[in-house]
Design a protein around this motif. Structure first.
Motif, PDB file in Angstrom:
ATOM      1  N   ARG A   1       0.867  -1.170   0.000  1.00  0.00           N
ATOM      2  CA  ARG A   1       0.000   0.000   0.000  1.00  0.00           C
ATOM      3  C   ARG A   1       0.901   1.216   0.000  1.00  0.00           C
ATOM      4  NH1 ARG A   1      -4.654  -2.167   3.436  1.00  0.00           N
ATOM      5  NH2 ARG A   1      -5.140  -3.908   2.081  1.00  0.00           N
TER       6      ARG A   1
ATOM      7  N   ILE B   1       1.029   3.511   3.067  1.00  0.00           N
ATOM      8  CA  ILE B   1       1.618   2.894   4.243  1.00  0.00           C
ATOM      9  C   ILE B   1       3.115   2.734   4.080  1.00  0.00           C
ATOM     10  CG2 ILE B   1       1.630   0.784   5.581  1.00  0.00           C
ATOM     11  CD1 ILE B   1      -1.328   0.650   5.048  1.00  0.00           C
ATOM     12  N   GLU B   2       3.525   2.376   2.865  1.00  0.00           N
ATOM     13  CA  GLU B   2       4.964   2.260   2.648  1.00  0.00           C
ATOM     14  C   GLU B   2       5.649   3.591   2.894  1.00  0.00           C
ATOM     15  OE1 GLU B   2       6.965  -0.414   1.622  1.00  0.00           O
ATOM     16  OE2 GLU B   2       5.155  -1.370   2.386  1.00  0.00           O
TER      17      GLU B   2
ATOM     18  N   ARG C   1       4.615   6.051   4.682  1.00  0.00           N
ATOM     19  CA  ARG C   1       4.570   6.410   6.092  1.00  0.00           C
ATOM     20  C   ARG C   1       5.648   5.680   6.860  1.00  0.00           C
ATOM     21  NH1 ARG C   1       0.075   4.177   9.749  1.00  0.00           N
ATOM     22  NH2 ARG C   1      -1.325   4.666   8.057  1.00  0.00           N
ATOM     23  N   GLU C   2       5.798   4.390   6.558  1.00  0.00           N
ATOM     24  CA  GLU C   2       6.780   3.627   7.305  1.00  0.00           C
ATOM     25  C   GLU C   2       8.192   4.100   7.001  1.00  0.00           C
ATOM     26  OE1 GLU C   2       6.143  -0.566   7.195  1.00  0.00           O
ATOM     27  OE2 GLU C   2       4.483  -0.180   8.564  1.00  0.00           O
TER      28      GLU C   2
END
Lengths: 321, 288
Positions: free
Chosen positions: B133, B136-137, B139-140
């Protein structure tokens, strides 16, 4: 509308005190040049006020001397971290008892010597292969075997038969390693990590040498909760129990905000208050995705902990390791 | 008639054209190409083999049922045995044109082959594709960078190593006597301060004036001798080693790699140069 708009064009000699009419706001000026200029002036004023406030506060502090209130500590994420009730207290008896009887007890009682098998997913690409080799030099007593389409479930009993204590599988996607499965073999827990920022030895900026065959020391930082503690023990069980201090090498697993950073250094003590470290060896960061009780089994395994995004990523101050 | 309408002149909704070929998307088509002989609409006598849920069926269309679209296609289940199924096709399509018979058998063969392949693959491990995603990637990654900055790894590692040194985990490898010496000195100072200060001060003043000169000379000589002793032993060690090793050692000393005694380190490079000249007694007098 509002009162008279002060200034027309950039004024080099701006007045000390700019009095704006009460209903004035910088964003209401239509002319961009003038608006920009007014905004800058407003900003300067703000800064001056802030500086004056700081000075005043400092003077008050000095004036009070000893009676001054303690300095305010700035808030960091680590300060504001939501307290996790599974944080391990070093004197906790229950934890100590658990650790004496869990799967790593034979390692910590020096009954077993770690023997590690490193492998990859199918068809590893060059980068992953080199990474595996470098990892094998970092971890003593480790062997790299290539997986040619073999099922994990079948190689695990073979590994146990050949006395391996740990299994590391490096998963690869699009020619870069991106996942790590660490499994303690005779029935031990299996941890699945997401791996990122992998730097091979030649990509690390240094002019140093290769790691030697000495057994490195291990540093585990910031593994505070119960879960973190068990993961920390997993990592510790990879390395033989007695480090050779002659080698002056240290492998660090540092946990910060649920990211585990792995570094491999060589250190030298320049004096008793100063130490120099030089980085050798690969580096990578891991993020725990799941912890399983038995050995690797994705369908029927009993999961001790899974990262559930919707539930666990809601708060920015909450960490699990 | 039908073919002259649909075939190559007017519109057929099942027809797909590409640069080199025309295809027929009709599900009852035998070969998949748009030909006069393989068009199920244009031929009044036609047959196909299709599979459903792993079982193969033979579908037939005859001219007698052309008026009943519902009953147009007749379905026959073929046996699972390959050879038997081929015989069944033959006996059902007896007296039919050769082309249709041949193509039916070919199609049936192809279908059985891919069914076998499916069954084999499901037994092997299948690669599960987990979609990434993007949000999400991202964000991480960002959080990882910030965590890296917050971690201050070098400082943390250095602190940990120094603590381990303090707690004597390294034992006797690193002799930093200064450390213990300082501690002892501090202890002594503390004791001396706790006793009567005033008397001490007076006495100290008198004694120090005398002692100072005395003590300094002694110290200098002593220190020189001590250093010389240390250096002699170390120089002996050096001379025992080969020249290459000496060079290596000097190299590494310049980089500061090996643990050395504090006071000796300063003097060492200086005297190394003199030793290369290999005039030992003269160096002694020079140093003194």
């Amino acid at each position: 509308g509002g009162g008279p708009v002060p200034g027309g064009g950039p004024d080099p000699s701006a007045p000390e005190r700019v009095c704006f009419p009460p209903t004035f706001s910088v964003s209401e000026i239509k002319n961009k040049q003038r608006r920009h200029f007014m905004f800058l002036r407003w900003k300067q004023q703000q800064r001056k006020e802030k500086l004056a406030l700081k000075k005043k506060r400092r003077k008050e502090r000095e004036a009070l001397g000893d009676k001054a209130p303690p300095k305010a500590v700035p808030k960091t994420i680590e300060n504001q971290r939501v307290y996790d009730e599974t944080t391990v207290d070093p004197n906790d008896e229950e934890v100590a008892f658990d650790e004496a009887t869990d799967e790593f007890a034979p390692y910590f009682n020096r009954q077993t010597v770690p023997k590690i098998l490193i492998t990859t997913s199918d068809r590893p690409r060059g980068r992953t292969v080199r990474f595996c080799e470098q990892l094998a030099t970092v971890i003593p007593n480790s062997h790299v075997y290539y997986r040619r389409g073999l099922a994990l479930k079948r190689i695990i009993p073979q590994c146990i038969a050949r006395d391996f204590t740990d299994l590391i599988v490096i998963n690869e996607d699009r020619k870069i390693p991106n996942g790590l499965v660490l499994s303690h073999l005779p029935d031990g827990p299996t941890a699945h990590f997401r791996m990122s920022s992998v730097r091979l030895r030649k990509e690390i900026k240094r002019k140093g040498k290769e790691p030697t065959e000495h057994v490195p020391e291990v540093i585990l930082n910031n593994f505070t909760t119960r879960l973190g503690h068990s993961i920390g023990r997993m990592f510790a069980a990879l390395f033989p129990h007695d480090p050779q201090f002659i080698g002056r090498q240290v492998a660090t697993f540092h946990n910060q905000r649920d990211y585990i950073f792995f570094r491999f250094h060589r250190y030298i003590f320049k004096s008793e208050k100063k130490v120099g470290i030089q980085e050798l060896g690969p580096r990578f960061t891991l993020k725990l995705r799941s912890l399983q009780k038995g050995t690797f089994d994705s369908k029927f395994g009993e999961y001790e902990w899974i990262h559930k995004r919707r539930e666990m990523d809601t708060s920015r101050r909450k960490f699990h390791l | 008639v039908v073919w002259s309408m649909l075939g190559n002149r007017q519109f057929c909704s099942y027809k797909m054209t590409t640069k080199t070929q025309n295809f027929c998307r009709n599900e009852y088509n035998l070969t998949g190409l748009c030909n006069r002989s393989s068009c199920p609409l244009a031929n009044s006598q036609y047959a196909t083999v299709r599979e459903e849920k792993g079982r193969c069926y033979l579908y037939m269309k005859t001219i007698e049922r052309a008026a009943f679209p519902r009953r147009l296609w007749e379905r026959v289940l073929l046996s699972k045995n390959y050879e038997k199924a081929l015989e069944e096709i033959d006996e059902n399509l007896i007296y039919w044109p050769r082309f249709i018979r041949h193509k039916c058998k070919q199609r049936f063969t192809k279908i059985t082959q891919y069914l076998i392949r499916i069954r084999k693959l499901t037994l092997k491990r299948q690669r599960k594709l987990v979609p990434l995603r993007r949000k999400i990637e991202r964000r991480e990654n960002r959080r990882e960078e910030k965590a890296l900055i917050a971690a201050q790894l070098d400082n943390a590692i250095e602190k940990e190593l120094l603590e381990r040194l303090k707690q004597d985990t390294y034992g006797d490898i690193y002799n930093f006597p200064i450390h213990a010496f300082d501690k002892a000195l501090q202890q002594q100072d503390a004791e001396s301060e706790s006793e009567s200060d005033a008397e001490r001060e007076e006495e100290d003043d008198d004694e120090d004036v005398d002692k100072r000169e005395f003590v300094e000379a002694e110290d200098s000589e002593l220190s020189d001798f001590e250093d010389m002793d240390k250096l002699e032993t170390s120089s002996e060690e050096e001379q025992e080693e080969e020249e290459e090793v000496e060079k290596k050692v000097s190299h590494s000393k310049s980089k500061g790699k090996t643990p050395l005694k504090g006071p000796a380190r300063r003097k060492r490079p200086y005297i190394e140069i003199e030793y290369e000249e290999e005039t030992e007694p003269s160096t002694k007098t020079k140093a003194a």
